[in-house]
Structures are given as structure tokens and as C-alpha cells.
Scaffold this motif. Structure first.
Motif, PDB file in Angstrom:
ATOM      1  N   ARG A   1       6.113  -6.732   0.925  1.00 45.86           N
ATOM      2  CA  ARG A   1       5.951  -6.751  -0.536  1.00 45.86           C
ATOM      3  C   ARG A   1       4.488  -6.681  -0.944  1.00 45.86           C
ATOM      4  O   ARG A   1       4.170  -6.391  -2.082  1.00 45.86           O
ATOM      5  N   LYS A   2       3.573  -6.967   0.006  1.00 45.74           N
ATOM      6  CA  LYS A   2       2.144  -7.011  -0.314  1.00 45.74           C
ATOM      7  C   LYS A   2       1.347  -6.499   0.879  1.00 45.74           C
ATOM      8  O   LYS A   2       1.663  -6.820   2.021  1.00 45.74           O
ATOM      9  N   ILE A   3       0.319  -5.687   0.593  1.00 46.22           N
ATOM     10  CA  ILE A   3      -0.571  -5.165   1.626  1.00 46.22           C
ATOM     11  C   ILE A   3      -1.998  -5.352   1.137  1.00 46.22           C
ATOM     12  O   ILE A   3      -2.333  -4.976   0.015  1.00 46.22           O
ATOM     13  N   ASP A   4      -2.845  -5.932   1.971  1.00 41.21           N
ATOM     14  CA  ASP A   4      -4.260  -6.086   1.642  1.00 41.21           C
ATOM     15  C   ASP A   4      -5.045  -4.978   2.332  1.00 41.21           C
ATOM     16  O   ASP A   4      -4.826  -4.695   3.516  1.00 41.21           O
ATOM     17  N   VAL A   5      -5.955  -4.343   1.586  1.00 43.95           N
ATOM     18  CA  VAL A   5      -6.781  -3.247   2.092  1.00 43.95           C
ATOM     19  C   VAL A   5      -8.239  -3.692   2.031  1.00 43.95           C
ATOM     20  O   VAL A   5      -8.672  -4.289   1.035  1.00 43.95           O
ATOM     21  N   ARG A   6      -8.988  -3.380   3.095  1.00 39.34           N
ATOM     22  CA  ARG A   6     -10.422  -3.696   3.081  1.00 39.34           C
ATOM     23  C   ARG A   6     -11.197  -2.553   3.714  1.00 39.34           C
ATOM     24  O   ARG A   6     -10.839  -2.063   4.782  1.00 39.34           O
TER      25      ARG A   6
END
Length: 148
Positions: free
Chosen positions: A59-64
Motif C-alpha cells: 500500500r506504500k512505497i518509499d523512494v529515495r
């Protein structure tokens, strides 16, 4: 969790008529900046693409996006996947069970503008999903200082 992905680095990203996307000036692993460090680029485009089995879609993806060495963060974002989006991918499975495994594909377009390049190094893209780090790729940055 089986997540695959990649990143394409380019000079510009354009939205065309009819919904098409054009990536302009794509890099193949390395960028040469003419001049001395540090340098400021007008912009740098990134197309990031993730593919994973639809039934495990997070449901959630963090991008860096970081510049290394130095671990300078250039961009951070959290992508929220709306309720039911992964079900659309599951619904595309052939009723008789033939065809490919249902996959969820997430594509993000990012333009870093302006972008300061402190010196030689790499622009590195990572995503974080349910505690797992997925390495999408990096762009090596070199400087070509003209002889005086």
C-alpha cells in the motif's frame, strides 16, 4: 517479496498528446559533465519502474534518490497505492488461467531541477517496501575539465 525494478536517467521527460511519455537524452550508466565541480544542471529526469506480483502489492512505497559519496539526499517521497489498484491487475488474468502471472507495475516520473552535482560520484535510486530495500540503479557522474 519478489520486487523487480529499474531506473532510466535522462535530460528531460515530456508528456505527449494522447498520453504518451517521451524520455529525451537517455543515459546509459554514465554522465560526463563538462567543466569543473561543483556544477548545477538545469534538470535531470528519472523514470523509475517497479514490478511485483499483484497479490502482494504493498500500500506504500518509499523512494529515495541520493548522491554518493556523502549520502546527500536529492529527493524523497512516499507513494501511496490507492485501495483496489492491485485488484485491477489481478482482474486482468485470463479466466482459464493461461497467460502471464498477474503483475502490478508502478511507474514514477521525477525531474530534479535544478540539480547541484558536488563532484564525481553516483546518483543512486532506492525504494523501500515493507522493510525491504530494492536497488533500482545508479548513474555515474564524471567531470571532464577542459585543458587550459
Amino acid at each position: 517479496m519478489t520486487i523487480k525494478g529499474f531506473v532510466t536517467f535522462c535530460d528531460d521527460i515530456r508528456q505527449e498528446l494522447g498520453g504518451k511519455i517521451t524520455l529525451v537524452g537517455c543515459y546509459t550508466g554514465e554522465m560526463t559533465v563538462h567543466g569543473q565541480a561543483p556544477a548545477t544542471l538545469a534538470k535531470l529526469g528519472l523514470q523509475t519502474k517497479l514490478v511485483f506480483p499483484a497479490e502482494i502489492a504493498p500500500r506504500k512505497i518509499d523512494v529515495r534518490i541520493d548522491f554518493v559519496p556523502g549520502e546527500k539526499t536529492l529527493f524523497e517521497a512516499t507513494l501511496d497505492i490507492p485501495e483496489g489498484e492491485h485488484q485491477k491487475a489481478l482482474d486482468r488474468v485470463e479466466p482459464d488461467g493461461t497467460g502471464d502471472e498477474p503483475q502490478f507495475t508502478l511507474t514514477q516520473y521525477t525531474i530534479l531541477s535544478p540539480l547541484e552535482i558536488p563532484g564525481e560520484g553516483r546518483i543512486r535510486v532506492r525504494v523501500f517496501v515493507n522493510g525491504e530495500t530494492v536497488k533500482l540503479g545508479s548513474l555515474r557522474i564524471r567531470f571532464n575539465t577542459p585543458a587550459t
